[in-house]
Enzyme design. Structure first.
Site, PDB file in Angstrom:
ATOM      1  N   LYS A   1       0.841  -1.196   0.000  1.00  0.00           N
ATOM      2  CA  LYS A   1       0.000   0.000   0.000  1.00  0.00           C
ATOM      3  C   LYS A   1       0.877   1.247   0.000  1.00  0.00           C
ATOM      4  CE  LYS A   1      -4.026  -1.886   2.439  1.00  0.00           C
ATOM      5  NZ  LYS A   1      -4.975  -1.777   1.330  1.00  0.00           N
TER       6      LYS A   1
ATOM      7  N   ARG B   1     -10.603 -11.531   0.501  1.00  0.00           N
ATOM      8  CA  ARG B   1     -11.451 -12.543  -0.139  1.00  0.00           C
ATOM      9  C   ARG B   1     -10.831 -13.934  -0.064  1.00  0.00           C
ATOM     10  NH1 ARG B   1     -11.267  -9.137  -5.595  1.00  0.00           N
ATOM     11  NH2 ARG B   1     -10.948  -7.541  -3.996  1.00  0.00           N
TER      12      ARG B   1
ATOM     13  N   ASP C   1      -8.429  -3.446   9.704  1.00  0.00           N
ATOM     14  CA  ASP C   1      -8.911  -4.369   8.681  1.00  0.00           C
ATOM     15  C   ASP C   1      -9.503  -5.655   9.269  1.00  0.00           C
ATOM     16  OD1 ASP C   1      -9.403  -4.747   6.002  1.00  0.00           O
ATOM     17  OD2 ASP C   1      -7.434  -5.613   5.556  1.00  0.00           O
TER      18      ASP C   1
HETATM   19  N1  BES Z   1      -8.541  -3.907   3.365  1.00  0.00           N
HETATM   20  C1  BES Z   1      -8.500  -3.448   2.030  1.00  0.00           C
HETATM   21  C2  BES Z   1      -9.711  -2.616   1.650  1.00  0.00           C
HETATM   22  C3  BES Z   1      -9.846  -1.285   2.335  1.00  0.00           C
HETATM   23  C4  BES Z   1      -9.516  -0.135   1.660  1.00  0.00           C
HETATM   24  C5  BES Z   1     -10.367  -1.188   3.611  1.00  0.00           C
HETATM   25  C6  BES Z   1      -9.675   1.086   2.284  1.00  0.00           C
HETATM   26  C7  BES Z   1     -10.494   0.032   4.223  1.00  0.00           C
HETATM   27  C8  BES Z   1     -10.178   1.175   3.574  1.00  0.00           C
HETATM   28  C9  BES Z   1      -8.414  -4.629   1.065  1.00  0.00           C
HETATM   29  O1  BES Z   1      -7.682  -5.707   1.526  1.00  0.00           O
HETATM   30  C10 BES Z   1      -7.760  -4.120  -0.185  1.00  0.00           C
HETATM   31  O2  BES Z   1      -6.659  -3.688  -0.099  1.00  0.00           O
HETATM   32  N2  BES Z   1      -8.489  -4.170  -1.289  1.00  0.00           N
HETATM   33  C11 BES Z   1      -8.017  -3.716  -2.544  1.00  0.00           C
HETATM   34  C12 BES Z   1      -8.437  -4.719  -3.596  1.00  0.00           C
HETATM   35  C13 BES Z   1      -7.813  -4.514  -4.929  1.00  0.00           C
HETATM   36  C14 BES Z   1      -6.328  -4.732  -4.848  1.00  0.00           C
HETATM   37  C15 BES Z   1      -8.448  -5.480  -5.904  1.00  0.00           C
HETATM   38  C16 BES Z   1      -8.607  -2.338  -2.842  1.00  0.00           C
HETATM   39  O3  BES Z   1      -9.768  -2.099  -2.528  1.00  0.00           O
HETATM   40  O4  BES Z   1      -7.881  -1.501  -3.365  1.00  0.00           O
HETATM   41 ZN    ZN Z   2      -7.598  -5.912   3.618  1.00  0.00          ZN
HETATM   42 ZN    ZN Z   3      -5.604  -5.585   1.175  1.00  0.00          ZN
END
Ligand code: BES
Ligand code: ZN
Ligand code: ZN
Length: 478
Positions: free
Chosen positions: A250, A324, A261
């Site tokens: 990230k 997921r 999370d």
């Molecule tokens: N935990 C994150 C989603 C998230 C984003 C939660 C912002 C809270 C605030 C999840 O694991 C994630 O990183 N999802 C990605 C998926 C993508 C890589 C397909 C996302 O949403 O960017």
């Molecule tokens: Zn996550």
């Molecule tokens: Zn993630």
């Protein structure tokens, strides 16, 4: 300590007024219009009265009542007062005794603040007296009060878990904390370590979990309290105690929220504890895959193909789409090992849901109109907001992989839908509903009065109300 009783208190009071009330008799007449959340503290004959506006009579909802009370107790706190009567006489005719639950949630959530590591942090003591309830309803009000306190405490438990820093809430520590809480309220807890998970073939869960030196835990909380029914509802909650994104790291700016999370896991735990404390007649099992998503020598990589407990092969396209993966195995576990008849999963799953619905509304995917109706009914009681997103055939194509059965990323659009549909692949055609709370679980800027900066405890009340189908009492749920 916050003590709440049914009773009266003469020295100070919080009083709620509708906008369309005749204001002529009121001492605040000229300056106070009773717009929703408008407040006016007034010293009268040596005692304080905090007037709070309720807005228009017909617009009063459970959440508005909660927010009005939260506003009132915060005003009181600002004035350094620690005891007050809360006059519910304006709400009872409109909403019956459901205002007791709203008041308790407003008090406890409105005064919630998370600062356990500050040297100067101290816990204030408050005493509140709910009055304005007709004599004939007081005994029932007492029962509502007890149940509402349990529910509020469960929301607070979820908030505390989500606010906890990742280094102080690793998966084993989260498992310990939930086990301890389960023992207090008669919930059966079983913790599966990485070896047990391995023996069950949970390789999607372990692929993520093995990315850290802090080992993963599968936390199972069983509350089986309805012998007349053989149906078990699985509540599966994402428990990523820290999500760095893994090798698909990230950005610096999106790192700060990573400790939150596991809000889905906190929500299902909170709901199970509330059901147990209030002795609701239902059968529910919470399954929480708890792990970290980090970079290490064992971390998985984009392009990897992994297996899963279901036997389906998964192509990894993005290591940040880890939720997921662990939910896939947790859902399989819930169906195969716990015998679930229907599955609800809840997760901070996608940033995309924030783009679609913002911070006040969670996204929902389901293939069961019945479950959607049940969830909507529960949300009307809890005041939380959920919005159903569509499942169209072309969306279902998005999770198919060229080299494996499924892939863990859709296209660059409708990410909330593809994430949910990935999980559905593992629900074995049972009634399934998915709640994406990535927008609602955490607020940097609180939207509602009953929220404070950080964790909101999203999902706890609605999941409780969803399973509390026998809680109907004189038309109101408790
Ligand atoms: N935990 C994150 C989603 C998230 C984003 C939660 C912002 C809270 C605030 C999840 O694991 C994630 O990183 N999802 C990605 C998926 C993508 C890589 C397909 C996302 O949403 O960017
Ligand atoms: Zn996550
Ligand atoms: Zn993630």
């Amino acid at each position: 300590m916050i003590d709440i009783q049914i009773g009266s208190y003469e020295e100070s009071q919080i009083l709620f007024i509708y906008e369309d009330t005749d204001h002529t008799g009121l001492p605040v007449n000229a300056v106070f219009h009773a717009e929703f959340l408008e407040s006016f503290p007034l010293y009268q004959d040596g005692r304080l009265i905090v007037y709070i506006g309720l807005g228009k009579r017909g617009e009063l909802t459970a959440r508005r009542m909660t927010d009005a009370v939260a506003k009132g107790v915060r005003e009181l706190q600002k004035l350094h007062l620690s005891a007050a009567g809360i006059n519910l006489s304006a709400m009872v005719p409109a909403c019956g005794l459901s205002c007791v639950r709203s008041a308790v949630l407003g008090i406890k959530l409105g005064l919630y603040a998370y600062a356990p590591y500050r040297a100067d942090s101290r816990e204030d003591s408050f005493r509140f007296f709910l009055h304005g309830i007709p004599q004939s309803l007081q005994q029932t009000a007492q029962e509502y009060l007890g149940k509402a306190v349990n529910l509020a405490d469960s929301v607070i438990l979820a908030r505390d878990l989500v606010n906890a820093p990742a280094n102080r809430l690793t998966p084993p520590l989260m498992a310990d904390a939930l086990k301890k809480e389960a023992e207090k309220c008669g919930v059966q807890a079983e913790i599966l370590d990485e070896k047990l998970a391995e023996a069950l073939g949970m390789s999607a869960f372990l692929t993520v979990g093995n990315s850290s030196a802090n080992p993963p835990r599968l936390i199972v909380l069983r509350y089986l309290a309805d012998p007349q029914s053989s149906e078990i509802t699985a509540l599966v909650g994402k428990g990523v105690t820290c999500d760095t994104g893994g090798y698909c790291l990230k950005s610096r700016d999106s790192m700060l929220g990573i400790k939150g999370d596991m809000a889905g896991g906190a929500a299902v735990a909170g709901a199970i504890f509330a059901l147990a404390r209030n002795q609701v007649r239902t059968n529910a099992v919470a399954v929480i895959p708890a792990c970290e998503n980090r970079i290490s020598r064992q971390s998985f990589l984009p392009g990897d193909v992994i297996s899963s407990m279901s036997g389906k092969m998964i192509e990894i396209q993005n290591t940040d789409a880890e939720g997921r993966l662990i939910l896939a195995d947790a859902v399989t576990y819930a169906i195969r090992k716990e015998g679930a008849a229907r599955v609800l999963d809840i997760a901070t799953l996608t940033g995309a849901v924030v783009g679609a619905l913002g911070f006040t509304t969670a996204g929902v995917l389901t293939d069961s109109d019945q479950l959607w109706e049940d969830l909507s009914a529960a949300a009307r009681v809890s005041g939380e907001q959920y919005w159903r997103l569509p499942i169209f055939p072309e969306y279902e194509e998005m999770v198919k992989s060229k080299i494996a059965d499924v892939k863990n990323m859709g296209e660059h659009y409708c990410g909330t839908i593809s994430a949910g549909l990935f999980i559905r692949e593992f629900a074995q055609r049972l009634p399934w509903i998915h709640l994406d709370i990535a927008g609602t679980a955490w607020v940097d800027k609180p939207v509602f009065e009953h929220q404070s900066v950080g964790a909101t405890g999203a999902g706890v009340t609605t999941l409780y109300d969803l399973l509390n189908t026998q809680g109907q009492c004189s038309g109101q749920k408790i």
